[in-house]
Design an enzyme around this catalytic site. Structure first.
Site: not given
Ligand code: AMP
Length: 533
Positions: A179, A322, A437, A432
């Protein structure tokens, strides 16, 4: 000796999945539309046969249990074979994201110590460029036939497939995905056979992917990102038909969906945006899908509305590499039938409820030991725990979890009384102002509703009095015009007054990460000298 129960030993290894699929749904098709326009058809029995041959071929190269095999590939049947073939020889498949930058590609392949790299011909230039930097890779194999050598089909074709899967512990690793955070090196998340199996079984819940024997899935979510949401495993368990496309051209996807009777699809919101544009330009209807799972970033309202009006169930999912990755899915809730269409849309815009097997909680952004109420109003840092949630990054010396086993997601959200998660920001991006927030994401989502706004990104800028104040960066839609004041006025009835941005700046483009998300870090760097006037 401690007394055990009286049930059979049955190690949770994912080779059981492909065995089951081949036995119970052996003739369910796996269709691939390749990058060169050609198409092939195999089925679950064929996937298992080829996975066995691949496992043999890897052992013949001298690979040992636990060795990493990298794939640099789009979605197709040979990639699916590799998911099971590598695990079947006891190896660990490292799905490499071809969109990463060279330094990241260099780092992750060396860090994972990949021994074999199997790639699509479309990524030959990456291989040519990176080969001298990838010091651990001993063998390169091309998924495509033709002038590339050795070609996958020839390589596995030399084996007879007469082979027993390599067994082992269910906690053995079977896949690794990196990641790429916004800072530092990418981090490796190593999935186990057991965690993968549990995650895939959880994906079968009616509140998750909800597959039936007649489901036909075209996953647009790449097999190189976050284990393609576990679909290649859940799909095997359910014995569904898969339609893969090695290109993401909406014309190709549309034609495949219509011709192959696709019922389900999954992808990030931009996939649907491109599909809408294609259908509008052609004057044709959207494909009649039963379900569309959207995740990776927030699905905008107009997208959810349009798909729902098309009769498609929208499953808005949240997760991260993760978390294997599925954490929550927005399937129908207990009160669903009593909701109006608009209420259903509003609910679907949120990120859904935890699928069985994981737990969520939010803690104070100021004090991580303080759990916040699930009242639908109080926001906090989102934490998750469960058997398919990361404990420790690959080769890290310390656990990535809190002492009581929670993984901090870096996301900020509220949890509603019915368990629905609503993401409001990232901990690094939340603004902030005067000790309170402001959600940068909510401002962005509201701003993209303005007819002249193509894309918007909001970041907190230092402010002498308030600590930080929001500034909105906007890319205008081609052929449209508007002023900053008009956008602020448009936002006025959509967010709290004190949230309104102190400035709206028009830019030609907004930086994105390799996985297509807005890169606020790059935006902050670009505007490092910005001062609020
Ligand atoms: P990744 O590990 O690259 O798949 O990224 C994960 C991150 O994508 C999460 O921690 C969120 O910040 C964002 N994310 C995943 N699904 C969503 C969703 N349905 N709506 C908004 N953000 C999302």
């Amino acid at each position: 000796m401690m007394a055990l129960g009286a049930m059979q030993d049955w190690t949770m290894r994912i080779t059981h999945v492909v065995d089951h699929a081949a036995r119970e749904a052996g003739d369910r098709e796996i269709v691939t539309r390749w990058a060169d326009g050609s198409e092939t058809r195999t089925n679950w029995a064929g996937i298992r046969r080829d996975a066995k041959k691949m496992a043999q071929a890897l052992l013949a190269l001298g690979l040992k249990k636990g060795d990493r095999v990298a794939s640099l590939a789009m979605n197709h049947s040979r990639h699916l074979v590799s998911w099971y073939g590598v695990a079947g020889m006891g190896g660990v498949l490292h799905t490499v994201n071809p969109r990463l930058f060279d330094d990241q590609l260099d780092y992750i392949v060396n860090h994972a110590e990949d021994k074999v790299l199997i790639y699509d011909a479309a990524f030959q230039s990456i291989v040519d460029r990176m080969r001298s930097r990838w010091t651990t890779v001993e063998h390169y194999i091309c998924f495509d036939s033709g002038e590339h050598s050795p070609a996958f089909e020839d390589w596995i074709g030399a084996q007879d497939g007469n082979f027993e899967w390599v067994g082992g512990d269910e906690r053995d690793p079977c896949m690794i995905c990196y990641t790429s955070g916004t800072t530092g090196h990418p981090k490796g998340v190593q999935y186990e056979h057991r965690s993968t199996m549990l995650h895939a079984m959880a994906g079968l819940q009616t509140t998750a992917f909800n597959f039936t024997p007649s489901s036909v899935m075209l996953p647009v979510v790449p097999m190189f990102h976050a284990a393609s949401w576990g679909l290649p495993y859940s799909g095997g368990m359910a014995g569904i038909k898969f339609v893969f496309s090695a290109v993401n051209d909406p014309a190709v996807l549309h034609e495949l969906m219509m011709r192959e009777g696709v019922t389900d699809s999954a992808g990030v919101p931009t996939v649907w945006l491109a599909h809408f544009q294609y259908c509008d330009a052609q004057g044709i209807d959207l494909p009649p899908l039963k379900a569309a799972t959207i995740g990776g970033s927030a699905a905008p309202k107009f997208m959810i509305e349009r798909l729902m009006k098309n009769g498609t169930r929208v499953q808005h999912a949240w997760g991260m590499t993760e978390t294997s990755p599925i954490g929550t899915v927005g399937g129908p809730t207990a009160d669903w039938d009593s909701l109006t269409f608009d209420e259903k849309v509003a609910k679907t815009m949120k990120q859904g409820r935890p699928i069985y097997g994981v737990e969520l909680r939010i803690v104070s952004l100021d004090d991580a030991t303080k759990e916040m109420p699930r009242d639908g109003e109080t926001s906090g840092a989102l934490q998750i725990r469960g058997p398919w949630v990361l404990k420790r990054y690959f080769k890290a010396e310390q656990d990535a979890t809190t002492p009581d086993g929670w993984f901090d997601t870096g996301d900020v959200g509220v949890i509603h009384p019915d368990g629905t998660l609503q993401l409001t920001d990232r901990t690094k991006d939340v603004i902030k102002s005067g000790g309170e927030w402001i959600s940068s994401v909510e401002l962005e989502n509201a701003a993209v509703g303005h007819p002249a706004v193509a894309e918007a990104a909001c970041i907190g800028m230092p402010h002498p009095k308030w600590d930080e104040r929001p500034v909105l960066f906007v890319v205008k839609k081609e052929g449209t015009d508007c002023t900053g004041a008009e956008i602020t006025e448009y936002l006025a009835d959509k967010v709290a007054k004190w949230w309104l941005p102190d400035a709206v700046e028009f830019v030609d483009d907004i930086p994105h990460t390799a996985t297509g998300k807005i890169s606020k870090k790059d935006l902050r760097d670009r505007f490092a000298d910005y001062t609020l006037g």
